[in-house]
Design a protein around this motif. Structure first.
Motif, short mmCIF file in Angstrom:
data_model
loop_
_atom_site.label_atom_id
_atom_site.label_comp_id
_atom_site.label_asym_id
_atom_site.label_seq_id
_atom_site.Cartn_x
_atom_site.Cartn_y
_atom_site.Cartn_z
N GLU A 16 0.68 1.21 -6.78
CA GLU A 16 -0.43 1.37 -7.71
C GLU A 16 0.97 2.39 -9.34
N ASN B 110 1.02 3.81 -2.93
CA ASN B 110 0.81 3.88 -4.30
C ASN B 110 2.00 5.08 -5.16
N ASP C 110 0.70 -1.31 0.49
CA ASP C 110 0.20 -0.33 -0.07
C ASP C 110 0.64 1.05 -0.21
N TRP D 295 2.58 -5.77 -2.79
CA TRP D 295 0.88 -5.75 -2.94
C TRP D 295 1.07 -4.13 -2.86
N LYS D 296 -0.57 -3.66 -3.82
CA LYS D 296 -0.81 -2.50 -3.77
C LYS D 296 -0.04 -1.29 -3.95
N ASN E 248 -1.52 -6.46 -6.94
CA ASN E 248 -2.66 -4.93 -7.48
C ASN E 248 -1.28 -4.35 -7.59
#
Length: 234
Positions: free
Chosen positions: A73, A49, A47, A70-71, A95
């Motif tokens: 972006e 991004n 997380d 993960w995650k 992700n």
């Protein structure tokens, strides 16, 4: 925190970065750029991004066992020279909508577990080869945007420690599956029952070590011929 520098904590064994909304890069301190971080065994980044990149030249972590991202972006690539991480046993990515490439051929030989979720860009190299992953025992592919909806033929070759297939099975477009020199997986598939068989039971043509073990394809052809003959009589 805009960046995090590996090497600032030289005896660190585990690194978990979560929810750092301003983190853009992970770096390696200049004074350790020619050395290594032998104590670091686990890296998890979750997380973040704004994260765009890992250290140029790859991670100086020769004893890294677990790596997960993960995650994130904006992340467009995994660390360089992944195959230099000889001790890496488990890799998880999920992700990562802007990931541009993920090359199977560049993964380290000793990798045992590989989990790939929702990623963007180019998922696999054009002609991925799996032969060098002789220690791979678990492969998990998940996500709705994996660009596998038109996959028709799949070959799994020389994976002696592979025991299970992806949890959600394979896309309905798959018409042929070939498994060669994968003794643990072959043993469960030849029984034509159990959870592993249910993942592939819909595939018309399944071949194990050059032996056709399902004749669904020929059954369908036979049905078509019978229907055609019936129509001709009418």
């Amino acid at each position: 925190m805009i960046s995090f520098t590996l090497g600032a904590l030289p005896v660190l064994k585990s690194l978990f970065i979560e929810g750092c909304i301003n983190l853009k890069s992970i770096l390696i301190a200049e004074d350790v750029s020619q050395k290594s971080l032998p104590f670091l065994r686990s890296i998890k980044v979750w997380d973040c991004n704004e994260l765009e990149s890992f250290p140029p030249g790859g991670l100086a972590t020769p004893n890294l066992i677990y790596f997960a991202v993960w995650k994130c972006e904006k992340l467009h690539s995994l660390p360089e020279a992944m195959n230099s991480l000889a001790g890496l046993q488990e890799l998880e990515i999920d992700n990562l909508p802007n990931l541009q490439s993920f090359v199977i051929d560049e993964l380290p030989n000793n990798l045992q577990k590989l989990s790939v979720g929702s990623v963007g860009g180019v998922m696999w190299s054009n002609e991925p080869t799996w032969e060098h992953l002789t220690c791979l025992s678990m492969l998990r592919i998940n996500g709705d945007d994996m660009h596998l909806t038109s996959l028709q033929n799949l070959e799994i070759i020389n994976a002696p420690k592979l025991e299970s297939l992806p949890k959600k099975g394979f896309p309905s477009s798959l018409s042929a599956l070939s498994v060669t020199r994968c003794p643990l997986l072959e043993a469960s598939l030849r029984k034509k029952r159990g959870k592993e068989w249910r993942k592939i039971a819909h595939i018309p043509s399944i071949v194990i070590n050059n032996e056709l073990i399902t004749r669904v394809l020929f059954g369908l052809i036979h049905q078509i011929i019978v229907l055609s003959q019936g129509s001709a009589r009418m």
